[in-house]
Design an enzyme around this catalytic site. Sequence first.
Site, PDB file in Angstrom:
ATOM      1  N   GLY A  28      40.349  40.947  38.764  1.00 44.11           N
ATOM      2  CA  GLY A  28      39.836  41.915  39.729  1.00 44.11           C
ATOM      3  C   GLY A  28      39.751  43.289  39.095  1.00 44.11           C
ATOM      4  O   GLY A  28      38.803  43.618  38.377  1.00 44.11           O
ATOM      5  N   GLY A  29      40.764  44.119  39.344  1.00 41.03           N
ATOM      6  CA  GLY A  29      40.769  45.520  38.913  1.00 41.03           C
ATOM      7  C   GLY A  29      40.338  45.755  37.472  1.00 41.03           C
ATOM      8  O   GLY A  29      39.502  46.631  37.201  1.00 41.03           O
ATOM      9  N   GLU A  60      42.127  37.620  50.027  1.00 39.52           N
ATOM     10  CA  GLU A  60      41.672  38.748  50.861  1.00 39.52           C
ATOM     11  C   GLU A  60      40.836  38.230  52.035  1.00 39.52           C
ATOM     12  O   GLU A  60      40.876  38.787  53.127  1.00 39.52           O
ATOM     13  CB  GLU A  60      40.868  39.743  50.000  1.00 39.52           C
ATOM     14  CG  GLU A  60      41.799  40.558  49.118  1.00 39.52           C
ATOM     15  CD  GLU A  60      41.164  41.079  47.840  1.00 39.52           C
ATOM     16  OE1 GLU A  60      39.926  41.050  47.712  1.00 39.52           O
ATOM     17  OE2 GLU A  60      41.926  41.506  46.951  1.00 39.52           O
ATOM     18  N   LYS A  74      34.674  42.412  43.591  1.00 43.45           N
ATOM     19  CA  LYS A  74      34.978  42.625  45.018  1.00 43.45           C
ATOM     20  C   LYS A  74      33.906  43.549  45.622  1.00 43.45           C
ATOM     21  O   LYS A  74      32.753  43.483  45.209  1.00 43.45           O
ATOM     22  CB  LYS A  74      36.403  43.165  45.195  1.00 43.45           C
ATOM     23  CG  LYS A  74      37.417  42.259  44.478  1.00 43.45           C
ATOM     24  CD  LYS A  74      38.849  42.567  44.794  1.00 43.45           C
ATOM     25  CE  LYS A  74      39.760  41.582  44.057  1.00 43.45           C
ATOM     26  NZ  LYS A  74      41.162  41.775  44.302  1.00 43.45           N
ATOM     27  N   HIS A  85      39.398  33.236  48.565  1.00 38.72           N
ATOM     28  CA  HIS A  85      40.211  34.343  48.031  1.00 38.72           C
ATOM     29  C   HIS A  85      41.192  34.807  49.102  1.00 38.72           C
ATOM     30  O   HIS A  85      40.845  34.844  50.292  1.00 38.72           O
ATOM     31  CB  HIS A  85      39.307  35.498  47.584  1.00 38.72           C
ATOM     32  CG  HIS A  85      40.045  36.522  46.787  1.00 38.72           C
ATOM     33  ND1 HIS A  85      40.859  37.467  47.380  1.00 38.72           N
ATOM     34  CD2 HIS A  85      40.131  36.725  45.450  1.00 38.72           C
ATOM     35  CE1 HIS A  85      41.407  38.207  46.427  1.00 38.72           C
ATOM     36  NE2 HIS A  85      40.979  37.784  45.250  1.00 38.72           N
ATOM     37  N   GLU A  91      46.615  32.257  42.297  1.00 41.12           N
ATOM     38  CA  GLU A  91      46.670  33.707  42.511  1.00 41.12           C
ATOM     39  C   GLU A  91      47.817  34.057  43.460  1.00 41.12           C
ATOM     40  O   GLU A  91      47.640  34.035  44.688  1.00 41.12           O
ATOM     41  CB  GLU A  91      45.353  34.178  43.141  1.00 41.12           C
ATOM     42  CG  GLU A  91      44.158  34.038  42.239  1.00 41.12           C
ATOM     43  CD  GLU A  91      43.210  35.219  42.404  1.00 41.12           C
ATOM     44  OE1 GLU A  91      42.915  35.863  41.393  1.00 41.12           O
ATOM     45  OE2 GLU A  91      42.788  35.507  43.530  1.00 41.12           O
ATOM     46  N   GLY A 134      46.489  43.080  42.363  1.00 35.68           N
ATOM     47  CA  GLY A 134      46.342  44.533  42.420  1.00 35.68           C
ATOM     48  C   GLY A 134      47.641  45.315  42.385  1.00 35.68           C
ATOM     49  O   GLY A 134      47.648  46.514  42.656  1.00 35.68           O
ATOM     50  N   ASN A 179      35.688  39.542  39.058  1.00 37.54           N
ATOM     51  CA  ASN A 179      35.459  39.666  40.501  1.00 37.54           C
ATOM     52  C   ASN A 179      35.425  41.157  40.850  1.00 37.54           C
ATOM     53  O   ASN A 179      36.461  41.809  40.930  1.00 37.54           O
ATOM     54  CB  ASN A 179      36.606  38.964  41.252  1.00 37.54           C
ATOM     55  CG  ASN A 179      36.512  39.141  42.758  1.00 37.54           C
ATOM     56  OD1 ASN A 179      35.488  39.606  43.280  1.00 37.54           O
ATOM     57  ND2 ASN A 179      37.568  38.770  43.469  1.00 37.54           N
ATOM     58  N   SER A 228      46.622  40.764  38.579  1.00 36.50           N
ATOM     59  CA  SER A 228      47.032  41.805  37.645  1.00 36.50           C
ATOM     60  C   SER A 228      46.881  41.420  36.176  1.00 36.50           C
ATOM     61  O   SER A 228      47.707  41.813  35.346  1.00 36.50           O
ATOM     62  CB  SER A 228      48.476  42.256  37.936  1.00 36.50           C
ATOM     63  OG  SER A 228      48.530  42.881  39.208  1.00 36.50           O
TER      64      SER A 228
HETATM   65  P1  PGA Z   1      43.566  41.942  40.316  1.00 33.51           P
HETATM   66  O1  PGA Z   1      42.777  40.997  41.353  1.00 33.51           O
HETATM   67  O2  PGA Z   1      43.159  41.479  38.941  1.00 33.51           O
HETATM   68  O3  PGA Z   1      43.081  43.310  40.638  1.00 33.51           O
HETATM   69  O4  PGA Z   1      45.007  41.752  40.566  1.00 33.51           O
HETATM   70  C1  PGA Z   1      42.701  39.618  41.140  1.00 33.51           C
HETATM   71  C2  PGA Z   1      41.980  38.971  42.268  1.00 33.51           C
HETATM   72  O5  PGA Z   1      41.980  39.488  43.397  1.00 33.51           O
HETATM   73  O6  PGA Z   1      41.379  37.907  42.067  1.00 33.51           O
END
Ligand code: PGA
Length: 257
Positions: free
Chosen positions: A229-230, A99, A10, A97, A167, A173, A8, A208
């Site tokens: 994500g990251g 966010e 983002k 998600h 999640e 993050g 992802n 993470s």
């Molecule tokens: P992250 O994000 O791997 O940066 O923690 C995961 C996500 O938002 O799905």
Amino acid sequence: MTYTVIANFKMNGTVGSTIEYGNELFDLLFENELYNTTIVMAPSAIHLAYLQSRLIGTRIKYGGQDLCGQAQFGSHTGNTSAEQLADLGCTYSIIGHSERRKNLGETDCIISNKLSNATLARITPILCVGEDFTENREGHTWKVIKGQLDVNLAKFDSTAKIMIAYEPIWSIGTGKIPSLQDVQNVVDHIADYMQGRGLQAELIYGGSVTGANAEELLMVKNLSGFLVGGASLKVSTFWPIIQACEAVGKQIKTQSA
Ligand code: PGA
């Protein structure tokens, strides 16, 4: 066992960086056959075609980061529909998600409509659920997730495919992950819940995930992959997660042979 690893991006990347990423990933896939892992790339929709153009001939799958819950076409400025994602070659979409739930006020009902539209367009939803830090500390994790699932899945067609990503919001993050036992508890609860409703889902974890913790996380029974994500933003940090899935998948095959 085949694991699914979803990248992802983002709201990150440019045309240039997406093309570079695609080239780098292509080279690795050319040299390394994947036997146990399906990769799903979810860049910004505006960059999707650039990534696809670099990955022609690979078995990579594609996903959206969201889709419209109201309609497949029409007057919905700024939205992308499930049909449009399917037209672009996507077979998955992240939905709900945290966010979007938090920053855009996406309610459980809105998410339920998105799931319906996804399945109508034969897009497999990757439904995100999870608790925040306080809910976790107060011991309400399962109560929160069950509440989300009750509404999100209210209209869900039992014959459709779905992935559910656990999640924990406090883990996204932050570099913090729950204990394996805590992930296992949630996975077991979701699996029982789905069975009780006559539904089936692939269960994955997000928050993470890195090359350093992926192998350990795969010790959780019935976990079939990650939403990343990251660490997905650079091929150099994403690839070790794929390698972890390949290694664990191989171990399992050897043990059961
Ligand atoms: P992250 O994000 O791997 O940066 O923690 C995961 C996500 O938002 O799905």
